[in-house]
Design a protein around this motif. Structure first.
Motif, short mmCIF file in Angstrom:
data_model
loop_
_atom_site.label_atom_id
_atom_site.label_comp_id
_atom_site.label_asym_id
_atom_site.label_seq_id
_atom_site.Cartn_x
_atom_site.Cartn_y
_atom_site.Cartn_z
N LEU A 98 41.27 37.92 47.51
CA LEU A 98 41.72 36.71 47.12
C LEU A 98 41.88 37.05 45.55
O LEU A 98 43.13 36.73 44.82
N GLY A 99 41.06 37.88 45.05
CA GLY A 99 41.20 38.42 43.70
C GLY A 99 42.59 39.25 43.31
O GLY A 99 42.91 39.19 42.27
N LEU A 100 42.89 40.16 44.35
CA LEU A 100 43.99 40.79 44.17
C LEU A 100 45.21 40.21 44.01
O LEU A 100 46.42 40.84 43.72
N GLN A 101 45.47 38.72 44.30
CA GLN A 101 46.51 38.15 44.41
C GLN A 101 46.75 37.97 42.76
O GLN A 101 47.84 37.78 42.22
N TYR A 102 46.03 38.14 41.99
CA TYR A 102 45.78 37.72 40.51
C TYR A 102 45.53 39.02 39.42
O TYR A 102 46.04 38.84 38.25
N ILE A 103 45.29 39.88 39.92
CA ILE A 103 44.79 40.99 38.85
C ILE A 103 45.39 42.32 39.46
O ILE A 103 45.70 42.38 40.65
N THR A 104 45.63 43.44 38.41
CA THR A 104 45.94 44.66 38.79
C THR A 104 44.98 45.44 39.69
O THR A 104 43.80 45.04 39.80
N ALA A 105 45.65 46.43 40.56
CA ALA A 105 44.68 47.04 41.52
C ALA A 105 43.61 47.82 40.61
O ALA A 105 42.73 48.25 41.16
N GLY A 106 44.10 48.41 39.51
CA GLY A 106 43.31 49.33 38.63
C GLY A 106 42.05 48.27 38.12
O GLY A 106 40.88 48.72 38.27
N LEU A 107 42.02 47.35 37.72
CA LEU A 107 41.37 46.35 37.12
C LEU A 107 40.31 46.17 38.36
O LEU A 107 38.91 45.88 38.26
N GLU A 108 40.93 45.69 39.43
CA GLU A 108 40.21 45.24 40.59
C GLU A 108 38.99 46.76 41.02
O GLU A 108 37.83 46.21 41.37
N ARG A 109 39.53 47.67 40.99
CA ARG A 109 38.79 49.02 41.55
C ARG A 109 37.32 49.12 40.56
O ARG A 109 36.42 49.21 40.68
N LEU A 156 47.92 40.04 28.95
CA LEU A 156 49.31 40.35 29.48
C LEU A 156 49.34 39.08 30.85
O LEU A 156 50.37 38.57 31.06
N GLY A 157 48.23 38.76 31.42
CA GLY A 157 48.37 37.86 32.69
C GLY A 157 47.73 36.66 32.47
O GLY A 157 47.66 35.90 33.31
N GLY A 158 47.12 36.24 31.39
CA GLY A 158 46.70 35.03 30.92
C GLY A 158 45.43 34.50 31.90
O GLY A 158 44.68 35.40 32.19
N ALA A 159 45.35 33.25 32.26
CA ALA A 159 44.18 32.72 32.99
C ALA A 159 43.91 33.11 34.34
O ALA A 159 42.96 33.31 34.97
N ASN A 160 45.01 33.65 35.13
CA ASN A 160 44.99 34.23 36.40
C ASN A 160 44.16 35.60 36.06
O ASN A 160 43.49 35.56 37.42
N VAL A 161 44.10 36.13 35.50
CA VAL A 161 43.41 37.41 35.43
C VAL A 161 41.82 37.12 35.24
O VAL A 161 41.21 37.78 36.07
N ALA A 162 41.63 35.88 34.63
CA ALA A 162 40.05 35.40 34.64
C ALA A 162 39.55 35.05 36.09
O ALA A 162 38.61 35.36 36.36
N PHE A 167 36.68 36.23 41.06
CA PHE A 167 36.81 36.54 42.63
C PHE A 167 36.41 37.99 42.93
O PHE A 167 35.34 38.14 43.71
N VAL A 168 36.79 39.01 42.25
CA VAL A 168 36.36 40.46 42.64
C VAL A 168 35.06 40.44 41.96
O VAL A 168 34.33 41.42 42.96
N LEU A 169 34.65 39.86 41.14
CA LEU A 169 33.11 40.06 40.63
C LEU A 169 32.27 39.64 41.76
O LEU A 169 31.23 40.13 42.14
#
Length: 302
Positions: A98-109, A156-162, A167-169
């Protein structure tokens, strides 16, 4: 004779490290594959259903093999395995995708790499474990690195990054609970058996979730989705699980865990190469901070 023995031990260590690194890179690469699948207008429910649908035959075969050569489980052990399958693989994976729909793969990892620190914090506040100054320092460094990358990406990504980071947290926290709860069961059931059984539970739940929430017509997808899902299932799910187990058997869990620190670094460059995600100085600095923090945790005295 001593030189020959030392050379053999060194060779075994290098082979074990290579296996651990391969496992870490492949497991981390699931974020890259997920990003590629999302380009075909596939949502998280469908993505994880395909991943587990292709994974299930492998884990079911291993589960049957383990069942034939192992003593039967008690009712309590079966219940614990179901709980761990729901918590550690189903919920964690679902929140992650779910989180990967909104953030970069690098931040997810990077966020997922905080899992060891979450295990430590849960142990401190709920299990009343004492924490050393080195461990506090490690936590501070790791979180500083993640916050640095989060703030950079949020601009860069706004609210979607949060939202995606939340989700990834949640995925990282869910997996931290899985690690804490699985300790004693691992000793009684065995690593391979537990992983196979828990993954079977997770696979069935993910597939049932799909049929409850999505029409069966969504199983019809472009061939690329099937190919990427099969790759995700075998090379980013089944194979890394067992590569990591082999590495742990060869070089021990602490060394294998330290080798796994290559994960965030590999994703940073794979995401740039395959997805075109930019690599900035802030991202590199944040990644280095997280790796330093996790390295300090790995060096603490037990």
């Amino acid at each position: 004779m001593a030189d020959s023995s030392s050379s053999s031990a060194r060779r075994q260590l290098l082979i074990g490290l290579a296996i651990a690194i391969c496992g870490a890179v492949l497991f981390s690469a699931k974020a890259i594959v997920a990003k590629l699948i999302y380009r075909y207008d596939v949502d998280a429910v469908t993505l994880i259903a395909f991943r587990m649908l292709f994974s299930l035959p492998f884990f079911a075969a291993i589960a049957l093999w383990q069942a034939r050569q192992s003593p039967p489980l008690t009712a309590r052990e079966r219940g614990q395995i179901v709980l761990l399958g729901l918590l550690g693989y189903y919920l964690s994976s679902f929140l992650d995708f779910l989180g990967l729909q909104y953030i970069t793969a690098g931040l997810e990892r990077l966020i997922l790499f905080l899992t060891p620190s979450f295990v430590l914090l849960i142990s401190v506040f709920l299990l009343k474990k004492k924490i050393s100054m080195l461990e506090w320092m490690a936590l501070a460094i790791s979180y500083a690195g993640t916050v640095l990358v989060f703030v950079h990406d949020a601009r860069l990504g706004g609210a979607n990054v949060a939202l995606g980071s939340a989700f990834v947290l949640g995925a990282a926290l869910s997996y931290a609970w899985y690690l804490l709860l699985s300790g004693e069961l691992l000793k009684r059931v065995g690593t391979m058996r537990l992983v196979a059984y828990a993954m079977c539970v997770s696979s069935v739940v993910c597939i049932l979730q799909f049929f409850l929430l999505r029409p069966a017509a969504m199983l019809v997808q472009p061939m690329a989705v099937y190919g990427l899902s099969a790759f995700n299932a075998f090379f980013c799910t089944v194979l890394p699980v067992f590569l990591t187990m082999i590495a742990v058997q060869r070089i021990g869990a602490p060394t294998a865990s330290q080798a796994g620190m290559i994960g965030p670094v590999s994703i940073l460059f794979l995401a740039a190469w395959i997805l075109g995600e930019p690599i900035t100085g802030i991202q590199i600095a944040g990644t280095v901070l997280v790796l330093c923090g996790i390295y300090l945790l790995s060096k603490k005295k037990t």
